[in-house]
Design an enzyme around this catalytic site. Structure first.
Site, mmCIF file in Angstrom:
data_model
loop_
_atom_site.group_PDB
_atom_site.id
_atom_site.type_symbol
_atom_site.label_atom_id
_atom_site.label_comp_id
_atom_site.label_asym_id
_atom_site.label_seq_id
_atom_site.Cartn_x
_atom_site.Cartn_y
_atom_site.Cartn_z
ATOM 1 N N GLU A 42 0.876 -1.167 0.000
ATOM 2 C CA GLU A 42 0.000 0.000 0.000
ATOM 3 C C GLU A 42 0.920 1.225 0.000
ATOM 4 O OE1 GLU A 42 -2.856 0.234 3.186
ATOM 5 O OE2 GLU A 42 -3.519 2.217 2.508
ATOM 6 N N ARG A 269 5.565 -13.084 9.644
ATOM 7 C CA ARG A 269 6.164 -11.771 9.434
ATOM 8 C C ARG A 269 7.576 -11.751 9.968
ATOM 9 N NH1 ARG A 269 2.150 -7.918 9.092
ATOM 10 N NH2 ARG A 269 3.563 -6.190 9.447
ATOM 11 N N LYS A 279 4.052 0.722 10.105
ATOM 12 C CA LYS A 279 4.195 1.925 9.275
ATOM 13 C C LYS A 279 3.640 3.147 9.982
ATOM 14 C CE LYS A 279 2.861 0.032 5.183
ATOM 15 N NZ LYS A 279 2.436 0.040 3.775
HETATM 16 P P1 ATP Z 1 -0.347 -1.565 6.650
HETATM 17 O O1 ATP Z 1 -0.609 -1.658 8.108
HETATM 18 O O2 ATP Z 1 -0.215 -0.179 6.160
HETATM 19 O O3 ATP Z 1 -1.227 -2.444 5.813
HETATM 20 P P2 ATP Z 1 1.730 -3.431 5.974
HETATM 21 O O4 ATP Z 1 3.028 -3.533 6.703
HETATM 22 O O5 ATP Z 1 0.812 -4.574 5.937
HETATM 23 O O6 ATP Z 1 1.103 -2.134 6.548
HETATM 24 P P3 ATP Z 1 1.580 -3.362 3.096
HETATM 25 O O7 ATP Z 1 2.046 -2.291 2.197
HETATM 26 O O8 ATP Z 1 0.147 -3.698 3.111
HETATM 27 O O9 ATP Z 1 2.081 -2.962 4.531
HETATM 28 O O10 ATP Z 1 2.451 -4.671 2.875
HETATM 29 C C1 ATP Z 1 2.742 -5.210 1.621
HETATM 30 C C2 ATP Z 1 3.122 -6.656 1.766
HETATM 31 O O11 ATP Z 1 4.233 -6.787 2.638
HETATM 32 C C3 ATP Z 1 1.997 -7.481 2.371
HETATM 33 O O12 ATP Z 1 1.846 -8.659 1.611
HETATM 34 C C4 ATP Z 1 2.458 -7.778 3.751
HETATM 35 O O13 ATP Z 1 1.998 -9.023 4.167
HETATM 36 C C5 ATP Z 1 3.983 -7.752 3.616
HETATM 37 N N1 ATP Z 1 4.597 -7.382 4.887
HETATM 38 C C6 ATP Z 1 4.370 -6.268 5.613
HETATM 39 N N2 ATP Z 1 5.069 -6.279 6.760
HETATM 40 C C7 ATP Z 1 5.773 -7.436 6.775
HETATM 41 C C8 ATP Z 1 6.687 -8.035 7.698
HETATM 42 N N3 ATP Z 1 7.004 -7.442 8.839
HETATM 43 N N4 ATP Z 1 7.216 -9.225 7.373
HETATM 44 C C9 ATP Z 1 6.898 -9.825 6.209
HETATM 45 N N5 ATP Z 1 6.056 -9.318 5.309
HETATM 46 C C10 ATP Z 1 5.487 -8.131 5.566
#
Ligand code: ATP
Ligand code: MG
Length: 568
Positions: A42, A269, A279
């Site tokens: 996002e 994660r 974020k």
């Molecule tokens: P938000 O809370 O804004 O949704 P987010 O960390 O989920 O934050 P996204 O931009 O939606 O951010 O994440 C993009 C991709 O990265 C998603 O598929 C998510 O699962 C993955 N991702 C985010 N944080 C992690 C993490 N700490 N470890 C592994 N994958 C991650």
């Protein structure tokens, strides 16, 4: 959450569980034998090391099995999104070494199709407009053991629903006054099935579609269908989406058939000690000026790590070492630092810099004379050759490398003692000059001309070897010494104090008046990696320029990871 203590993950032999699923699906000929993944950020912030783990998975598995990986911006919330983030995300993925070719997509590209699907579901009696506030809706949700309550608007006529939804999108109603909900089952044991919200009203213009839309799809109504529209076969995401999977499948089934259906797979994660990964919190640090920006070298962002001097390879190796499982873990930043040192040891160019200089006068070296000595660029890789470094009568050494009254095992410089100047001569201390407060201003030494590096006399044994720079040739530099951003191991687990109170006040020390050899100054190009001998790994900061030399300390030389392992 458990602290992950296993050491190096096994060398890449077997497949991880996601790769195994993909391999099985390909073997079974699912989706016509196609493999297509996607990375779906996002654009509401910069990517961090957690995203790197997802990127390595999404692009990595596609690469491994000859498939493709799409970059899809999940831009369904214009309130928080910005093109600045889109640009940084592209740059960071490329820097990590992955490429999506021409497969760059946006969830907003699918707004028309998603809207059409919503209309279809309304017509089929599977969706309705609810006039309640989101608080009221939440109150009626029930609990995992108690069924929810049906909305009084649940049984509106199709005509009324269609009319209201259209007018929601035309901007007739205020934000928060109405939503479109899926009509599924308020008693479902899966809370996500209790008439989930599909659309909400947002009047902030969108960075790509402007003010065309006034209703925006929720994640659950956008993600699976976007996967479907793009031809994604394996939609790999993190564990928190596991409970959303039935809903993902529910909406996807409205579109898919046996010949092709995307499949969601979840992995754990990445969480890192001594930092935060949310974020929202990272944005707060940036907005409140608690760090210098998204690319502050203390941030766990990819851009911060790049500016700090981490290499893409070290990040990818780290992700490899921690592996992919179905269990949440807290990964040690020590292991990341270990991976960084491992790569930097192999690739960084050696040079001399004196962080806290004190002058040494070599009294028997002819005044005005100078000579060049040869220094190895990288003992790990002799092919990188050598460079010349000037030597003269006055040099700088580290203040800490001299002691007037040394303890027994002090192998550095002391009165009457001898040390080797790396790559040059053996010197002997003959005296010191102090200021009125007793601080040492200058150290006096003699050198032994027979001990020049390369001559037989240089074989003479002395216990200590010091780094040094020629005083008259040295270039002044500023060095940013970075340390961990937080004082506590798991800031996110703290319930008593706000995360901002847990910041390490000593996470940045700016050291001015550092003396570096000319070679370092000449080669301080963006992206260069140096090892300052005996000190650590450094990289020129992005603000460094001709005349204003600034280096960031990537990491100190000493590795704590092995110690950490022994303790565990
Ligand atoms: P938000 O809370 O804004 O949704 P987010 O960390 O989920 O934050 P996204 O931009 O939606 O951010 O994440 C993009 C991709 O990265 C998603 O598929 C998510 O699962 C993955 N991702 C985010 N944080 C992690 C993490 N700490 N470890 C592994 N994958 C991650
Ligand atoms: Mg997300």
């Amino acid at each position: 959450m458990t602290q992950q203590t296993e050491g190096e993950a096994p060398e890449k032999k077997g497949l991880n569980f996601v790769e195994q699923i993909v391999a099985d699906d390909l073997k079974a000929g699912k989706n016509g034998g196609r493999l297509n993944t996607r990375f779906p950020p996002e654009p509401n912030g910069y990517l961090h090391i957690g995203h790197a783990k997802a990127i390595c998975m999404d692009f990595g598995v596609a690469e491994k099995f000859g498939g493709t990986c799409n970059l899809r911006f999940d831009d369904t919330n214009p309130v928080k999104e910005d093109v600045e983030y889109v640009d940084s995300i592209r740059e960071d993925i490329h820097w990590l070494g992955f490429d999506w070719g021409n497969r760059e997509y946006y969830a907003s590209d699918y707004f028309p199709k998603l809207y059409d699907l919503a209309v279809r579901l309304i017509k089929e009696g599977k969706a309705y407009v609810d006039d309640q506030s989101s608080e009221e809706i939440a109150r009626q949700k029930g609990t995992p053991t108690e069924p929810g309550q049906e909305s009084p608007y649940r049984n509106r006529s199709v005509e009324e629903n269609l009319d209201l939804f259209e007018r929601m999108n035309a901007g007739e109603f205020d934000e928060g006054s109405r939503v479109l909900r899926a009509k599924i089952d308020m008693a479902s044991p899966n809370m996500h099935f209790r008439d989930p919200i599909m659309y909400r009203i947002i009047k902030t213009p969108h960075h790509r579609t402007g003010d065309k839309w006034k209703v925006y799809p929720m994640y659950d109504f956008a993600h699976g269908q976007s996967d479907y529209f793009e031809g994604v076969t394996h939609s790999i995401c993190t564990l928190e989406f596991e409970v959303h999977r039935p809903l993902y499948e529910y909406f996807v089934k409205e579109l898919a058939d046996e010949s092709y259906c995307p499949r969601q797979i979840e992995f754990n994660r990445l969480n890192l000690t001594y930092t935060v990964m949310s974020k929202r919190k990272l944005l707060q640090l940036v907005k409140e000026g608690l760090v210098a920006g998204w690319d502050d070298p203390r941030m766990p962002t990819i851009s911060g790590m790049r500016r700090r001097g981490f290499t893409p390879k070290s990040i990818r190796n780290f992700v490899d070492k921690i592996g992919y499982t179905k269990y949440e873990a807290l990964n040690s930043v020590g292991l990341l630092e270990h991976a960084v040192r491992e790569d930097l040891n192999a690739v960084s160019t050696r040079g001399m810099a004196v962080i806290n200089p004190v002058k040494v006068v070599i009294t028997n070296y002819p005044e005005g004379a100078e000579e060049m000595v040869e220094m190895e660029n990288n003992p790990e890789n002799p092919a990188e050759g050598t460079h010349s470094m000037p030597f003269s009568r006055e040099i700088y050494i580290e203040r800490d490398d001299f002691m007037e009254n040394p303890p027994k095992k002090f192998f550095r410089l002391a009165p009457e003692g001898e040390v080797r100047l790396k790559g040059a001569y053996i010197i002997k201390c003959t005296g010191v000059k102090k200021d009125d407060n007793g601080n040492i201003e200058e150290i006096y030494c003699t050198y032994d001309p027979e001990t020049r590096s390369g001559l037989p006399g240089s074989m003479r044994k002395v216990k200590g070897t010091l780094h040094w720079v020629s005083a008259k040739h040295a270039v002044d530099a500023t060095v940013n010494m970075y340390d961990r951003l937080f004082n506590v191991e798991n800031p996110s687990a703290e319930t008593e104090r706000d995360f901002r109170e847990l910041l390490n006040p000593d996470s940045l020390k700016v050291v001015k008046g550092v003396k570096v050899e000319p070679f370092l100054a000449e080669n301080a190009k963006p992206g260069a990696h140096f090892q300052f001998q005996r000190i650590g790994y450094f990289t020129p900061d992005t603000d460094s320029k001709e005349g204003v030399l600034i280096f960031n300390r990537t990491i100190a030389l000493k590795d704590s990871w092995e110690k950490e392992q022994k303790k565990a």
